[in-house]
Scaffold this active site. Structure first.
Site, PDB file in Angstrom:
ATOM      1  N   TYR A  46       0.936  -1.568  -0.622  1.00 20.03           N
ATOM      2  CA  TYR A  46       0.431  -0.004   0.258  1.00 20.03           C
ATOM      3  C   TYR A  46       1.283   1.151   0.235  1.00 20.03           C
ATOM      4  CZ  TYR A  46      -4.211  -2.973   0.703  1.00 20.03           C
ATOM      5  OH  TYR A  46      -5.017  -3.370   1.078  1.00 20.03           O
ATOM      6  N   LYS A  62       3.269 -15.472   2.522  1.00 19.86           N
ATOM      7  CA  LYS A  62       3.187 -16.323   0.664  1.00 19.86           C
ATOM      8  C   LYS A  62       4.415 -16.524   0.446  1.00 19.86           C
ATOM      9  CE  LYS A  62       0.898 -17.444  -2.234  1.00 19.86           C
ATOM     10  NZ  LYS A  62      -0.452 -19.277  -1.922  1.00 19.86           N
ATOM     11  N   ASP A  68      -3.435 -18.504   1.635  1.00 19.85           N
ATOM     12  CA  ASP A  68      -4.315 -19.471   1.139  1.00 19.85           C
ATOM     13  C   ASP A  68      -4.882 -20.170   2.464  1.00 19.85           C
ATOM     14  OD1 ASP A  68      -2.711 -19.844   0.693  1.00 19.85           O
ATOM     15  OD2 ASP A  68      -2.464 -21.099  -1.628  1.00 19.85           O
ATOM     16  N   ASP A  85      -5.242  -6.766   6.050  1.00 18.01           N
ATOM     17  CA  ASP A  85      -6.634  -6.277   4.719  1.00 18.01           C
ATOM     18  C   ASP A  85      -7.962  -7.341   5.233  1.00 18.01           C
ATOM     19  OD1 ASP A  85      -8.512  -3.771   4.276  1.00 18.01           O
ATOM     20  OD2 ASP A  85      -6.928  -3.348   2.148  1.00 18.01           O
ATOM     21  N   ASP A 117     -10.773  -8.349   7.885  1.00 17.80           N
ATOM     22  CA  ASP A 117     -12.838  -8.459   6.952  1.00 17.80           C
ATOM     23  C   ASP A 117     -13.583  -9.557   6.404  1.00 17.80           C
ATOM     24  OD1 ASP A 117     -12.530  -5.885   6.860  1.00 17.80           O
ATOM     25  OD2 ASP A 117     -13.551  -5.863   4.792  1.00 17.80           O
TER      26      ASP A 117
END
Ligand code: NAD
Length: 358
Positions: free
Chosen positions: A142, A191, A223, A247, A251
């Site tokens: 970001y 990852k 994942d 992020d 959620d």
């Protein structure tokens, strides 16, 4: 004691839910003999309307001068056509960067009285759910280099994921410190099978873990982590992860609880300073209807009492008042599901404040 709080009500339901959190803080002040001094400033759409920019310098200055920041939510359809770098939501990135808020703490818990709100089967939720996501907030993709360029395949765009050892080390410490106060388990999510930045992440987290021999460390690929969150969320205590993965996973975790209007969050820096805000957005669909659930913001204020002001009994009193509210059968519209007595935003704040004073 006197505590200075910069208040950023924001847009949509933000001012309503922040107003009720202030009502509850005032009840805490009256019962325990503290004075909370509030300075209201603008950010987001409200600041665009007033000053033509989403994060005025005055807001940053006031936030820096305060002991903590209480934020509602920003954004809404009114500002959908504003260019990307001036949108209301950019104020959040600007505040995080300007205030050095590199650690985002998001608890996801299922309240026993609301267990049936979770979209997961009761046997998966079991006796409840209580995990916390520690997300790195000022680094990674970001904030990395970004741009457009021509390639052999035609025009392209890129965003760079970059983490320094220092950034990984300091967020890892926050996660391990938190685990020491909880069930002593950290799951680091990356990852590392694909990304070089994740390989540095994994190695650095392992290094930090040596200082916390009592804490069990697990590593999961993102994942797999997203799958495990719906398959067996009870296995998690503290989830430690990067800005981008955090992020998304936070959620997902908040949806598992079934009550986005109930979930608080904190963004912290070194020392005690923090910015406290509900997980949800500005909910323009219910703004002005009195249907907004203020409990996420009230519980964010409880986190402020505990994590920034060190007022543990006061934070407990707020959380107990929320438990009592639910246990006595009071509900806001979003969590009612045809049961209990449904109260408005204001009535909810008043009821919880009254339980604190009682
Ligand atoms: P949202 O969280 O605002 O709303 C999602 C759904 O949940 C809506 O149906 C809403 O009515 C409901 N909801 C949210 N909070 C609630 C509450 N306290 N009580 C009862 N119901 C509640 O997400 P969205 O609709 O995707 O976004 C709306 C705006 O908020 C957008 O402009 C978005 O960019 C912004 N946003 C801001 C923040 C923030 O300020 N931190 C976070 C997320 C979204």
């Amino acid at each position: 004691m006197n505590y200075k709080i910069a208040v950023i009500p924001g847009d949509g339901i933000g001012p309503d839910v922040v107003g009720e959190a202030i009502r509850v803080l005032d009840a805490v002040g009256a019962r325990f003999g503290h004075h909370f001094e509030y300075t209201k400033v603008l950010a987001g759409g409200a600041a665009i309307d007033a000053y033509g920019q989403c994060l005025p310098e005055e807001t940053v200055k006031t936030a820096r001068a305060a002991d903590a920041v209480l934020l509602g939510a920003v954004g809404g359809p009114k500002w959908d056509d504003v260019p990307g770098d001036q949108r209301p939501e950019r104020a959040l990135l600007g505040l995080r960067k300007a205030l050095g808020l590199y650690a985002n703490i998001r608890p996801a818990m299922v309240f026993p009285d609301l267990a049936d709100a979770s979209p997961l089967k009761p046997e998966i939720i079991g006796s409840g759910l209580d995990l916390v996501i520690v997300r790195e907030l000022t680094g990674g993709i970001y904030f990395g280099e970004k741009g457009r360029r021509d390639t052999d395949l035609g025009p392209a765009a890129y965003d760079v994921e970059q983490y320094s050892e220092m950034e990984i080390r300091r967020i890892a410490r926050i996660a391990f410190d938190m685990a020491m106060k909880r069930r002593k388990k950290v799951t680091s999510v990356d990852k590392a099978n694909v990304l070089e930045s994740s390989r540095l992440w994994r190695k650095t987290v392992a290094d930090v873990s040596k200082d916390y021999p009592e804490v069990e460390l697990d590593n999961l690929y993102v994942d797999n982590a997203s799958m495990q969150l719906v398959r067996n969320p009870q296995q998690f205590d503290v989830i430690l992860t990067s800005n981008l993965f955090g992020d998304i996973l936070s959620d997902e975790a908040s949806q598992i609880t079934g009550s986005i209007g109930m979930l608080p969050s904190a963004s912290l820096t070194d020392g005690s300073f923090g910015m406290y805000e509900p997980v949800h957005g500005s909910a323009p669909d219910i703004a002005g209807t009195g249907k907004a659930n203020p409990i996420a913001t009230i519980l964010s204020a409880a986190m402020m009492l505990r994590d920034t002001f060190g007022l543990l009994d006061e934070a407990d009193a707020v959380e107990k008042a929320v438990d009592q509210f639910l246990h006595d059968g009071f509900r806001t519209a979003d969590i009612a599901r045809g049961q209990g007595r449904v109260l408005s935003t204001r009535e909810t704040g008043e009821k919880i404040a009254a339980f604190i004073g009682a």
